[in-house]
Write an enzyme that holds these catalytic residues in place. Structure first.
Site, mmCIF file in Angstrom:
data_model
loop_
_atom_site.group_PDB
_atom_site.id
_atom_site.type_symbol
_atom_site.label_atom_id
_atom_site.label_comp_id
_atom_site.label_asym_id
_atom_site.label_seq_id
_atom_site.Cartn_x
_atom_site.Cartn_y
_atom_site.Cartn_z
ATOM 1 N N GLY A 24 0.859 -1.191 0.000
ATOM 2 C CA GLY A 24 0.000 0.000 0.000
ATOM 3 C C GLY A 24 0.890 1.234 0.000
ATOM 4 O O GLY A 24 2.043 1.172 -0.439
ATOM 5 N N ARG A 25 0.354 2.330 0.522
ATOM 6 C CA ARG A 25 1.114 3.594 0.518
ATOM 7 C C ARG A 25 2.466 3.439 1.212
ATOM 8 O O ARG A 25 3.494 3.862 0.696
ATOM 9 C CB ARG A 25 0.342 4.681 1.268
ATOM 10 C CG ARG A 25 -0.878 5.197 0.575
ATOM 11 C CD ARG A 25 -1.421 6.379 1.368
ATOM 12 N NE ARG A 25 -2.743 6.710 0.931
ATOM 13 C CZ ARG A 25 -3.854 6.113 1.391
ATOM 14 N NH1 ARG A 25 -3.770 5.168 2.300
ATOM 15 N NH2 ARG A 25 -5.031 6.464 0.930
ATOM 16 N N ILE A 26 2.446 2.823 2.415
ATOM 17 C CA ILE A 26 3.697 2.754 3.192
ATOM 18 C C ILE A 26 4.668 1.766 2.544
ATOM 19 O O ILE A 26 5.862 2.040 2.416
ATOM 20 C CB ILE A 26 3.415 2.414 4.673
ATOM 21 C CG1 ILE A 26 2.560 3.527 5.298
ATOM 22 C CG2 ILE A 26 4.710 2.238 5.456
ATOM 23 C CD1 ILE A 26 2.021 3.240 6.691
ATOM 24 N N ARG B 214 -2.258 -8.184 -1.298
ATOM 25 C CA ARG B 214 -3.617 -8.524 -1.709
ATOM 26 C C ARG B 214 -3.795 -8.255 -3.199
ATOM 27 O O ARG B 214 -4.376 -9.020 -3.929
ATOM 28 C CB ARG B 214 -4.558 -7.636 -0.897
ATOM 29 C CG ARG B 214 -5.960 -8.132 -0.737
ATOM 30 C CD ARG B 214 -6.716 -7.166 0.120
ATOM 31 N NE ARG B 214 -6.193 -5.805 -0.073
ATOM 32 C CZ ARG B 214 -6.818 -4.709 0.301
ATOM 33 N NH1 ARG B 214 -7.956 -4.775 0.919
ATOM 34 N NH2 ARG B 214 -6.290 -3.511 0.102
ATOM 35 N N THR C 242 6.543 -2.689 11.306
ATOM 36 C CA THR C 242 6.048 -1.370 11.725
ATOM 37 C C THR C 242 4.548 -1.287 11.435
ATOM 38 O O THR C 242 3.984 -0.196 11.370
ATOM 39 C CB THR C 242 6.764 -0.220 10.967
ATOM 40 O OG1 THR C 242 6.641 -0.440 9.553
ATOM 41 C CG2 THR C 242 8.224 -0.120 11.333
ATOM 42 N N ARG D 214 1.300 -3.881 12.443
ATOM 43 C CA ARG D 214 0.557 -4.187 13.660
ATOM 44 C C ARG D 214 1.139 -5.463 14.255
ATOM 45 O O ARG D 214 1.423 -6.429 13.530
ATOM 46 C CB ARG D 214 -0.926 -4.410 13.354
ATOM 47 C CG ARG D 214 -1.742 -3.137 13.159
ATOM 48 C CD ARG D 214 -1.903 -2.361 14.478
ATOM 49 N NE ARG D 214 -2.715 -1.167 14.342
ATOM 50 C CZ ARG D 214 -2.248 0.052 14.051
ATOM 51 N NH1 ARG D 214 -0.957 0.247 13.845
ATOM 52 N NH2 ARG D 214 -3.060 1.085 13.993
ATOM 53 N N GLU E 214 0.237 -5.141 22.842
ATOM 54 C CA GLU E 214 0.811 -3.863 23.273
ATOM 55 C C GLU E 214 0.158 -3.323 24.527
ATOM 56 O O GLU E 214 -1.073 -3.375 24.614
ATOM 57 C CB GLU E 214 0.608 -2.835 22.145
ATOM 58 C CG GLU E 214 1.861 -2.609 21.357
ATOM 59 C CD GLU E 214 1.627 -1.745 20.138
ATOM 60 O OE1 GLU E 214 1.866 -2.250 19.044
ATOM 61 O OE2 GLU E 214 1.201 -0.596 20.289
ATOM 62 N N HIS F 3 6.108 1.699 19.428
ATOM 63 C CA HIS F 3 5.050 2.079 18.472
ATOM 64 C C HIS F 3 5.146 3.578 18.132
ATOM 65 O O HIS F 3 4.288 4.373 18.514
ATOM 66 C CB HIS F 3 3.661 1.729 19.030
ATOM 67 C CG HIS F 3 2.624 1.658 17.940
ATOM 68 N ND1 HIS F 3 1.537 0.828 17.989
ATOM 69 C CD2 HIS F 3 2.505 2.322 16.751
ATOM 70 C CE1 HIS F 3 0.802 0.980 16.899
ATOM 71 N NE2 HIS F 3 1.376 1.889 16.125
ATOM 72 N N GLY G 281 6.013 4.792 14.805
ATOM 73 C CA GLY G 281 6.168 4.941 13.349
ATOM 74 C C GLY G 281 5.824 6.322 12.837
ATOM 75 O O GLY G 281 6.511 6.878 11.984
#
Ligand code: GLV
Length: 324
Positions: free
Chosen positions: A153-155, A175, A234, A236, A265, A283, A285
């Site tokens: 995706g974007r990241i 996906r 980075t 989940r 977490e 956490h 990022g």
């Protein structure tokens, strides 16, 4: 109208809400207790929340006036979006603005793991830096190595761009496949998950958490990775079976890991913190001043639109017509 803000916001963003609405802000950096959240939600029209608040059926059942849920973050696995839709409550998040910050931190972890940065820091602080030696503290070069990106995706794409600058070969699985042009531009090639795991020197996770990605990387997948490979997460925590990861790191079935997120977490699986071959971050990022300000602003835009009965700009459940 009444607004509940579950975590501190920058002053200039908060004032955009307080000028027209009555705000109750949980002005602490520890998450709001569940009982307090359940109590407070009863008479609010707008909710600006974060990933540490569980917005589930029970909570939504106690929120008869709620008109909008604006999440201060991109991931929304903590929100029951289906239940919100049934109740005609728009849910919105903050996509895009944290892409570069998260991709940068991914690379910080890749380099920290490859070059043993944190281990080196620990050694110097302990007073154990006594000499320079040619075979001392050797790490791994990233140039020429293969980076496997899971979730493009974007990241994931932003990480691939950075990898090109470091002269890495990039394979990806996700996906959906990017088009030929995008693959060419990013210098990436699509692979099966199995081939990616077998061939990559670094495996970096960028999928959202959902039923299909929970424990996507478990004992089987870890055993397919090279013994010299490094796992970076980075995304989940629950995307990785953390117990299986501790076992793999302990036995040397993979070389090391760089983690910004954890399965439960802020708890860590037993044994994780004792390992030398893992870099552990809290956490963070998206944690830059610029990004966190943009995120808060975007969450505020979404909240104010929802309170005004308009479609929040980043609505997740509005549909193209704007109807829920
Ligand atoms: C951070 O993890 C986010 O989802 O924004």
């Amino acid at each position: 109208m009444k607004v509940l803000v579950t975590a501190r916001l920058p002053e200039e963003v908060l004032s955009r809400i307080t000028c027209d609405h009555q705000v109750h802000m949980h002005a602490q950096d520890i998450p709001m207790e569940r009982e307090k959240l359940l109590e407070a939600i009863g008479d609010v029209d707008g909710l600006l929340c974060t990933l540490t608040d569980r917005i589930d059926r029970e909570l939504l059942g106690r929120a008869p006036r709620l008109k909008v849920i604006a999440n201060n973050g991109v991931g929304f696995d903590h929100i029951d979006v289906g239940e919100a839709s049934r109740r005609s409550i728009p849910v919105a998040n903050t996509p895009g603005v944290l892409t570069d910050a998260t991709a940068d931190l991914t690379f910080a972890l890749i380099l920290a793991a490859a070059r043993r940065v944190v281990e080196g820091d620990r050694m110097v602080r302990a007073g154990d830096f006594k000499f320079w030696a040619p075979l001392h503290f050797l790490g791994t070069e990233v140039a020429g190595k293969t980076l496997g990106i899971i979730g493009m995706g974007r990241i994931g794409c932003a990480v691939a761009k950075r990898a090109a600058g470091f002269n890495m070969k990039v394979v990806y699985w996700g996906r959906s496949r990017l088009g030929d042009e995008a693959e060419h531009e990013l210098k990436v090639s699509f692979s099966s998950l199995e081939d990616l795991l077998r061939e990559s020197d670094f495996v970096s996770l960028h999928v959202p958490l959902g039923p299909k990605t929970r424990h996507l990387v478990g004992e089987r997948e870890l055993s397919m990775m090279k013994s010299s490979a490094m796992l970076i997460n980075t995304a989940r925590g629950p995307v990785v079976d953390e117990k299986a990861l501790v076992a793999a790191l302990r036995s040397g079935s993979i070389r090391c890991a760089g983690l910004d997120v954890y399965e439960n977490e802020p708890e860590l699986s037993s044994g994780l913190a004792e390992l030398e071959n893992v870099v552990l971050l809290p956490h963070m990022g998206s944690a830059t001043i610029e990004t966190r300000t943009r995120m808060a602003d975007m969450a505020c835009d979404n909240l104010l639109a929802g309170l005004a009965g308009k479609r929040p700009p980043n609505c997740l459940n509005c549909g193209s017509s704007g109807a829920l």
